[in-house]
Design a protein around this motif. Sequence first.
Motif, short mmCIF file in Angstrom:
data_model
loop_
_atom_site.label_atom_id
_atom_site.label_comp_id
_atom_site.label_asym_id
_atom_site.label_seq_id
_atom_site.Cartn_x
_atom_site.Cartn_y
_atom_site.Cartn_z
N PRO A 4 -19.15 -19.97 -19.54
CA PRO A 4 -18.43 -19.95 -17.99
C PRO A 4 -18.17 -18.66 -17.12
O PRO A 4 -17.61 -17.70 -17.75
N LYS A 5 -18.25 -18.69 -16.16
CA LYS A 5 -18.09 -17.56 -15.12
C LYS A 5 -16.64 -17.50 -14.84
O LYS A 5 -15.91 -18.70 -14.91
N ASN A 6 -15.95 -16.44 -14.72
CA ASN A 6 -14.60 -16.19 -14.35
C ASN A 6 -14.23 -16.41 -12.60
O ASN A 6 -15.55 -16.59 -11.79
N ALA A 7 -13.03 -16.72 -12.28
CA ALA A 7 -12.84 -16.87 -10.96
C ALA A 7 -11.89 -16.05 -10.32
O ALA A 7 -11.06 -15.26 -11.13
N PHE A 8 -12.13 -15.80 -9.18
CA PHE A 8 -10.86 -14.99 -8.37
C PHE A 8 -10.36 -15.73 -7.36
O PHE A 8 -11.02 -16.40 -6.60
N TYR A 9 -9.01 -15.55 -7.23
CA TYR A 9 -8.09 -16.30 -6.60
C TYR A 9 -7.33 -15.05 -5.78
O TYR A 9 -6.88 -14.35 -6.54
N ALA A 10 -7.03 -15.61 -4.46
CA ALA A 10 -6.37 -14.56 -3.55
C ALA A 10 -5.45 -15.32 -2.69
O ALA A 10 -6.06 -16.45 -2.13
N GLN A 11 -4.39 -14.81 -2.27
CA GLN A 11 -3.79 -15.26 -1.04
C GLN A 11 -3.75 -14.42 0.07
O GLN A 11 -3.78 -13.10 0.14
N SER A 12 -3.85 -15.04 1.29
CA SER A 12 -3.90 -14.23 2.54
C SER A 12 -2.99 -14.69 3.69
O SER A 12 -2.50 -15.73 3.79
N GLY A 13 -2.84 -13.60 4.51
CA GLY A 13 -1.95 -13.82 5.73
C GLY A 13 -0.49 -13.90 5.30
O GLY A 13 -0.10 -13.84 4.26
N GLY A 14 0.29 -14.77 6.36
CA GLY A 14 1.75 -14.90 6.21
C GLY A 14 1.85 -15.95 4.97
O GLY A 14 1.20 -16.69 5.09
N VAL A 15 2.70 -15.56 4.02
CA VAL A 15 2.93 -16.58 2.88
C VAL A 15 3.80 -17.89 3.23
O VAL A 15 4.37 -17.86 4.38
N THR A 16 3.98 -18.86 2.31
CA THR A 16 4.88 -19.97 2.84
C THR A 16 5.56 -20.40 1.67
O THR A 16 5.50 -19.57 0.73
N ALA A 17 6.49 -21.37 1.97
CA ALA A 17 7.32 -21.79 0.89
C ALA A 17 6.50 -22.53 -0.29
O ALA A 17 6.96 -22.75 -1.30
N VAL A 18 5.23 -22.79 0.03
CA VAL A 18 4.28 -23.72 -0.80
C VAL A 18 3.24 -23.06 -1.43
O VAL A 18 2.36 -23.70 -2.10
#
Length: 422
Positions: A4-18
């Motif tokens: 199985p290949k690995n995954a890349f997750y990232a957060q972008s821009g102004g964050v939120t409560a959720v």
Amino acid sequence: MSHPKNAFYAQSGGVTAVINASACGVIETARKHSDKIGKVYAGRNGIVGALTEDLIDTSLESDAAIAALRHTPAGAFGSCRYKLKGLEESRAEYERLIEVFKAHDIGYFFYNGGGDSADTCLKISQLADKMGYPIQAIHVPKTVDNDLPITDCCPGFGSAAKYIAVSVREASFDVSSMAKTSTKIFVMEVMGRHAGWIAAAGGLASSEDCDLPIVILFPEVVFNREKFLDKVNEKVKRYGYCSVVVSEGVKTPDGEFLADSGMKDVFGHTQLGGVAPVVATMIKDALGYRFHWAVADYLQRAARHIASKTDVEQAYALGEAAVELAIQGENAVMPAIIRKSDVPYQWEMGKVKLNDVANIEKKMPLSFISEDGFGITEACRKYLQPLIAGEDYPPYNGGLPSYIRLRNEAVSKKLAAEFKVG
């Protein structure tokens, strides 16, 4: 059978409560499918983490720590405002991404953000065709501005809307107490560059069982000074006080922002802020009413303690759906909320192509704005009400909400060359 290949997750821009609830959905679902997805690496500070090979190994976090993301606000892995240019303009960045993805055996890309992030995700999805590296890119929607097209709503908006509706109601009670001898005007500035969704939420503060004098200034309605002052004065004459909700993106008849800082952000957008004191002073100078004003700013997007249950559930579900779509072989798509009914509120999960989302902004329909331009219609109320419904309180300790801070241990770098961003 290939591993199985690995995954890349990232957060972008102004964050939120959720937004962390979406992260929780992505990581927990990936862990359930370890036969299809290997490790989930998070980018420290969004896509910048991929470019600089600054990856976080989420597999080192306990199940309990990942589960706690569901009730923790802001971006657990750090966010960024960084928009990839076109392949021909910035080939070096794309070549660098491929180097990092290859080095860490990454075959899945989950980008959690708004419209600019959808554009970045779309560009990443095109790597396979243009540069010969297979990667499945799935956009996970997020924005308090609620301005992504097609999806019924955007995670982060419902909780911001709930915060504004509650704050405007409570502040209105406060100013009404002082109106006889002191303050008669309260002005709250809210986010919203071109779309007035958050400002509209202020209209929910007034209801059939709680009639309050509220005037809203939307970005979609050109600001008319005389009409605005007349409306405020009318409210004060009738109720003795008035609350004003003003979007940061309100424009004058000549197309200028009512409050333009003169600065630009990294995306080239005009930096806004400071419209509340402009409006409050305008009222004082013209009508003589004493005032107080406030800028909700980060508070409206960070208030996890008063998050909407609907918002939390949808944020998690979209993270979960993103992984399911990737496992099914989808690429260049975004899971979306499809509304089935208003009362009772029912929704289901759908999907849209990123070509139909990237760089497209959904504004408030005129049918949601009252005829005088200063309030919301019943149709708008029916749309908004279920999005702020329900409570999903975080655990408390010592009178304060208890939030998780992850270990965020870095993955060992495999590339010798450093890469400078910017």
